[in-house]
Design an enzyme around this catalytic site. Structure first.
Site, PDB file in Angstrom:
ATOM      1  N   ASP A  77       0.825  -1.209   0.000  1.00  0.00           N
ATOM      2  CA  ASP A  77       0.000   0.000   0.000  1.00  0.00           C
ATOM      3  C   ASP A  77       0.860   1.259   0.000  1.00  0.00           C
ATOM      4  O   ASP A  77       2.029   1.241   0.392  1.00  0.00           O
ATOM      5  CB  ASP A  77      -0.958   0.007   1.187  1.00  0.00           C
ATOM      6  CG  ASP A  77      -0.241   0.006   2.533  1.00  0.00           C
ATOM      7  OD1 ASP A  77       0.784  -0.699   2.668  1.00  0.00           O
ATOM      8  OD2 ASP A  77      -0.710   0.699   3.464  1.00  0.00           O
ATOM      9  N   GLU A 136       0.367  -1.170   5.875  1.00  0.00           N
ATOM     10  CA  GLU A 136       1.399  -0.569   6.722  1.00  0.00           C
ATOM     11  C   GLU A 136       1.170   0.913   6.920  1.00  0.00           C
ATOM     12  O   GLU A 136       1.382   1.451   8.016  1.00  0.00           O
ATOM     13  CB  GLU A 136       2.779  -0.821   6.105  1.00  0.00           C
ATOM     14  CG  GLU A 136       3.959  -0.479   7.024  1.00  0.00           C
ATOM     15  CD  GLU A 136       4.394   0.981   6.957  1.00  0.00           C
ATOM     16  OE1 GLU A 136       5.146   1.419   7.850  1.00  0.00           O
ATOM     17  OE2 GLU A 136       3.973   1.704   6.020  1.00  0.00           O
TER      18      GLU A 136
END
Length: 367
Positions: A77, A136
């Site tokens: 991400d 994350e």
């Protein structure tokens, strides 16, 4: 085996493929698309691939149970919303490779796979396990359990987040990160006709801002910042509601406990205003243990053999390395050198990136 530098053109081609898939944390489809590409790379190397609860994917290269594997941490991400590529297209200008997610951390994913390819299937004893997580950038709430479980069974953890901006410095420690929300519920009344019947949530929040920030101890690495205030309504009404969002950074668990207790002990001066505190530490501090220091010394020696000097710094931002450091020796910042994480000038330094891929290759062979 000779430490041949990776082909810059191949690094750029793989990086372009990932960067041009927009994958904000809020878009599970985009994140999964990145993961599908990376899984194809892993299968091409003969990895055993597993989908874990919470959306994390695990790739095992030669993991055979003869000894604990090395663990590589990556995330798919980014912080960038859809449409960013229109304003920040992937581009190569001399030694600078720019675009959303290049530095943080799609360059790290690409570098890790070029290091794995350089091993030529000659996996270290015990093998290599790579985790690719989906969240994350938003705190790793769905992936933390998988990360910690893998770290408990690893002999060392190599995090391919980028190194310290514009340097060869690894991250040998990180502050723990906490988020608190303070909600004040008071009593509304007309500010002109009956102000005495009101109990101002904004006034109590203003007092709390100073009290909360007074918990900071910069000399110990502890920072406390009220980053956002929202409250009130019509100007002629005593405000009944106010909310504070607080960012906390700590270098030790002891400081985390002290600050948490201090925030939770806050009281309002006006008993008619109710205070509710939520939140806490979401990433523990990455403290420098002796095993991590030994791993860093090994990395320094290998970098010197490869012709560059490696340094180490403790930084304020958190990563998934915060979760693994209490469980296994952890080195962070082994990704692509550059600058501009979460900023419009995000980029990778192509003149330095191959050196870091070679370093990671050596660590995989020898750590």
């Amino acid at each position: 085996m000779a430490d041949l530098p990776p082909d810059p053109a191949a690094l750029i081609a793989d990086l372009r493929l990932l960067v041009e898939i927009e994958s904000p944390s809020t878009d599970p489809v985009g994140v999964a698309h990145v993961m599908d590409v990376v899984e194809r790379w892993a299968r091409d190397l003969g990895a055993l691939c597993h989908a874990l609860p919470g959306g994390t994917r695990q790739f095992d290269f030669g993991v055979d149970g003869t000894r604990p594997p090395l663990l590589i941490l990556t995330h798919a991400d980014t912080v960038w919303p859809h449409g960013t590529l229109e304003k920040m297209p992937f581009r190569v200008e001399g030694e600078r490779v720019s675009g959303p997610g290049t530095y943080d951390m799609k360059g790290g994913i690409v570098g890790a796979f070029h290091a794995l390819r350089a091993l030529g299937g000659d996996w270290p004893r015990g093998g290599v396990r790579l985790l690719l997580t989906p969240d994350e950038e938003t705190g790793s709430s769905s992936s933390r359990a998988a990360i910690e479980a893998a770290a408990r069974h690893a002999r060392a953890v190599l995090v391919v987040e980028p190194p310290v901006a514009d340097s060869h410095a690894l991250k040998v420690g990180r502050k723990g990160v906490g988020d608190f929300t303070l909600r004040f519920q008071g009593v509304a009344s007309h500010a002109g006709n009956k102000p005495e019947e009101g109990a101002s949530a904004v006034t109590e929040a203003a007092r709390a801002v100073l009290a909360v920030q007074a918990l900071a101890r910069p000399e110990l690495g502890t920072t406390v910042s009220v980053g956002r205030i929202a409250g009130g309504g019509a100007v002629n009404v005593i405000p009944a509601e106010c909310v504070l969002d607080v960012d906390v950074r700590v270098s030790t668990l002891a400081e985390s406990g002290r600050v948490t207790r201090g925030i939770q002990a806050l009281e309002t001066a006006d008993p008619r205003v109710r205070l509710t505190v939520t939140g806490g530490l979401n990433r523990p501090p990455f403290e420098r243990g002796p095993e991590t220091q030994r791993l860093f010394a090994q990395a320094q020696a290998l970098a010197r053999e490869l012709g560059f000097e490696l340094t180490g710094e403790v930084v304020g931002g958190g990563s998934d390395g915060n979760f693994t450091a209490p469980l296994a020796p952890t080195l962070d910042g082994l990704g692509a050198p550059g600058d501009g994480a979460h900023a419009a000038h995000e980029h990778i330094r192509l003149d330095r990136w191959p050196d870091h891929v070679r370093l990671l290759t050596r660590l995989l062979r020898e750590a």
